[in-house]
Design a protein around this motif. Structure first.
Motif, mmCIF file in Angstrom:
data_model
loop_
_atom_site.group_PDB
_atom_site.id
_atom_site.type_symbol
_atom_site.label_atom_id
_atom_site.label_comp_id
_atom_site.label_asym_id
_atom_site.label_seq_id
_atom_site.Cartn_x
_atom_site.Cartn_y
_atom_site.Cartn_z
ATOM 1 N N VAL A 74 9.045 48.067 -10.191
ATOM 2 C CA VAL A 74 9.483 46.719 -10.582
ATOM 3 C C VAL A 74 8.605 45.663 -9.911
ATOM 4 O O VAL A 74 8.232 44.665 -10.530
ATOM 5 C CB VAL A 74 10.980 46.507 -10.257
ATOM 6 C CG1 VAL A 74 11.394 45.056 -10.431
ATOM 7 C CG2 VAL A 74 11.833 47.415 -11.134
ATOM 8 N N ASP A 75 8.241 45.889 -8.651
ATOM 9 C CA ASP A 75 7.369 44.941 -7.948
ATOM 10 C C ASP A 75 5.974 44.887 -8.567
ATOM 11 O O ASP A 75 5.366 43.821 -8.645
ATOM 12 C CB ASP A 75 7.238 45.308 -6.467
ATOM 13 C CG ASP A 75 8.472 44.952 -5.664
ATOM 14 O OD1 ASP A 75 9.295 44.143 -6.140
ATOM 15 O OD2 ASP A 75 8.617 45.498 -4.550
ATOM 16 N N LEU A 76 5.447 46.038 -8.984
ATOM 17 C CA LEU A 76 4.083 46.110 -9.519
ATOM 18 C C LEU A 76 3.982 45.713 -10.986
ATOM 19 O O LEU A 76 2.926 45.302 -11.442
ATOM 20 C CB LEU A 76 3.531 47.527 -9.357
ATOM 21 C CG LEU A 76 3.178 47.956 -7.946
ATOM 22 C CD1 LEU A 76 2.892 49.449 -7.900
ATOM 23 C CD2 LEU A 76 1.986 47.176 -7.435
ATOM 24 N N CYS A 77 5.058 45.855 -11.717
ATOM 25 C CA CYS A 77 5.035 45.616 -13.159
ATOM 26 C C CYS A 77 4.837 44.123 -13.450
ATOM 27 O O CYS A 77 5.535 43.279 -12.888
ATOM 28 C CB CYS A 77 6.349 46.102 -13.761
ATOM 29 S SG CYS A 77 6.254 46.302 -15.530
ATOM 30 N N PRO A 78 3.882 43.793 -14.335
ATOM 31 C CA PRO A 78 3.688 42.382 -14.677
ATOM 32 C C PRO A 78 4.951 41.786 -15.313
ATOM 33 O O PRO A 78 5.667 42.467 -16.038
ATOM 34 C CB PRO A 78 2.546 42.410 -15.702
ATOM 35 C CG PRO A 78 1.882 43.735 -15.518
ATOM 36 C CD PRO A 78 2.950 44.666 -15.029
ATOM 37 N N ARG A 79 5.231 40.546 -15.000
ATOM 38 C CA ARG A 79 6.396 39.857 -15.561
ATOM 39 C C ARG A 79 6.063 39.346 -16.957
ATOM 40 O O ARG A 79 4.911 38.996 -17.252
ATOM 41 C CB ARG A 79 6.813 38.668 -14.691
ATOM 42 C CG ARG A 79 7.201 39.049 -13.280
ATOM 43 C CD ARG A 79 8.481 39.891 -13.260
ATOM 44 N NE ARG A 79 8.825 40.296 -11.920
ATOM 45 C CZ ARG A 79 8.615 41.515 -11.436
ATOM 46 N NH1 ARG A 79 8.035 42.426 -12.169
ATOM 47 N NH2 ARG A 79 8.962 41.823 -10.222
ATOM 48 N N LEU A 80 7.087 39.311 -17.803
ATOM 49 C CA LEU A 80 6.908 38.709 -19.130
ATOM 50 C C LEU A 80 6.534 37.246 -18.944
ATOM 51 O O LEU A 80 7.150 36.540 -18.138
ATOM 52 C CB LEU A 80 8.202 38.801 -19.936
ATOM 53 C CG LEU A 80 8.485 40.141 -20.585
ATOM 54 C CD1 LEU A 80 9.892 40.147 -21.181
ATOM 55 C CD2 LEU A 80 7.475 40.454 -21.659
ATOM 56 N N GLN A 81 5.538 36.802 -19.659
ATOM 57 C CA GLN A 81 5.075 35.424 -19.582
ATOM 58 C C GLN A 81 5.688 34.617 -20.724
ATOM 59 O O GLN A 81 5.972 35.164 -21.787
ATOM 60 C CB GLN A 81 3.546 35.375 -19.671
ATOM 61 C CG GLN A 81 2.852 36.082 -18.536
ATOM 62 C CD GLN A 81 3.176 35.486 -17.189
ATOM 63 O OE1 GLN A 81 3.064 34.285 -16.991
ATOM 64 N NE2 GLN A 81 3.639 36.310 -16.256
ATOM 65 N N PRO A 82 5.865 33.325 -20.504
ATOM 66 C CA PRO A 82 6.403 32.509 -21.607
ATOM 67 C C PRO A 82 5.420 32.495 -22.779
ATOM 68 O O PRO A 82 4.203 32.559 -22.584
ATOM 69 C CB PRO A 82 6.539 31.107 -21.001
ATOM 70 C CG PRO A 82 5.861 31.140 -19.689
ATOM 71 C CD PRO A 82 5.601 32.556 -19.314
ATOM 72 N N ARG A 83 5.966 32.463 -23.963
ATOM 73 C CA ARG A 83 5.151 32.366 -25.174
ATOM 74 C C ARG A 83 5.367 30.976 -25.766
ATOM 75 O O ARG A 83 6.484 30.467 -25.767
ATOM 76 C CB ARG A 83 5.597 33.408 -26.210
ATOM 77 C CG ARG A 83 5.015 34.795 -26.146
ATOM 78 C CD ARG A 83 4.868 35.398 -24.819
ATOM 79 N NE ARG A 83 4.364 36.783 -24.929
ATOM 80 C CZ ARG A 83 4.494 37.652 -23.990
ATOM 81 N NH1 ARG A 83 5.073 37.350 -22.874
ATOM 82 N NH2 ARG A 83 4.015 38.867 -24.137
ATOM 83 N N PHE A 84 4.320 30.377 -26.270
ATOM 84 C CA PHE A 84 4.412 29.049 -26.861
ATOM 85 C C PHE A 84 4.175 29.161 -28.357
ATOM 86 O O PHE A 84 3.226 29.809 -28.792
ATOM 87 C CB PHE A 84 3.387 28.112 -26.218
ATOM 88 C CG PHE A 84 3.601 27.983 -24.732
ATOM 89 C CD1 PHE A 84 4.591 27.158 -24.233
ATOM 90 C CD2 PHE A 84 2.844 28.720 -23.838
ATOM 91 C CE1 PHE A 84 4.821 27.049 -22.866
ATOM 92 C CE2 PHE A 84 3.055 28.626 -22.467
ATOM 93 C CZ PHE A 84 4.047 27.788 -21.984
ATOM 94 N N PHE A 85 5.073 28.580 -29.125
ATOM 95 C CA PHE A 85 4.998 28.650 -30.572
ATOM 96 C C PHE A 85 5.037 27.261 -31.170
ATOM 97 O O PHE A 85 5.490 26.313 -30.541
ATOM 98 C CB PHE A 85 6.160 29.493 -31.139
ATOM 99 C CG PHE A 85 6.154 30.908 -30.666
ATOM 100 C CD1 PHE A 85 5.236 31.814 -31.156
ATOM 101 C CD2 PHE A 85 7.056 31.343 -29.716
ATOM 102 C CE1 PHE A 85 5.202 33.121 -30.721
ATOM 103 C CE2 PHE A 85 7.037 32.649 -29.274
ATOM 104 C CZ PHE A 85 6.113 33.538 -29.777
ATOM 105 N N THR A 86 4.572 27.159 -32.387
ATOM 106 C CA THR A 86 4.593 25.890 -33.110
ATOM 107 C C THR A 86 5.901 25.765 -33.868
ATOM 108 O O THR A 86 6.289 26.666 -34.613
ATOM 109 C CB THR A 86 3.418 25.845 -34.117
ATOM 110 O OG1 THR A 86 2.204 26.011 -33.389
ATOM 111 C CG2 THR A 86 3.403 24.542 -34.884
#
Length: 131
Positions: A74-86
């Motif tokens: 869990v510490d090593l796993c990349p976090r979901l990043q926000p996605r930007f949409f139109t």
């Protein structure tokens, strides 16, 4: 937790590969991750990890001896990043809902010809409109 916060498809950084190598029980898997994490092997990292959309989930398949305790995973796993949409709707035409313009991200991985599917765009594309 994993499905809400961890991006199992995101490419791990070289520093994360170095840490993951310590959890390999097989010398071949360990050397593979150590080689990719080395500064002098940036081109190989780009080719094997970035160009092939290799995420943590793919590494667990590629390196079967990689046994990471859940806490470290869990510490090593990349976090979901926000996605930007139109936003593609007008509040004057649709005051109670919005419409998004989303391109579904998918690509064939050159290394093994499997398909990469973007996390958020695939999720949105497969949602039931009625919900």
């Amino acid at each position: 937790f994993l499905t809400l916060y961890c991006d199992l498809t995101a490419a791990p950084r070289r520093s994360e590969l170095k840490l993951l190598a310590a959890f390999c029980q097989d010398a071949v898997d360990k050397k593979f991750l150590q080689r990719l994490s080395a500064k002098e092997n940036k081109d190989e990292y780009r080719e094997k990890i970035l160009d092939n959309y290799m995420g943590i989930a793919n590494l667990l398949v590629k390196c079967p001896s990689l046994k990471v305790p859940l806490e470290q995973f869990v510490d090593l796993c990349p976090r979901l990043q926000p996605r930007f949409f139109t936003i593609a709707s007008s509040s004057s035409v649709s005051p109670k809902c919005i419409h998004l313009t989303v391109a579904v991200a998918k690509a064939e991985r050159p290394m093994d010809k499997t398909m990469f599917h973007g996390v958020c765009s695939t999720y949105l594309a497969t949602r039931d409109e009625k919900k």
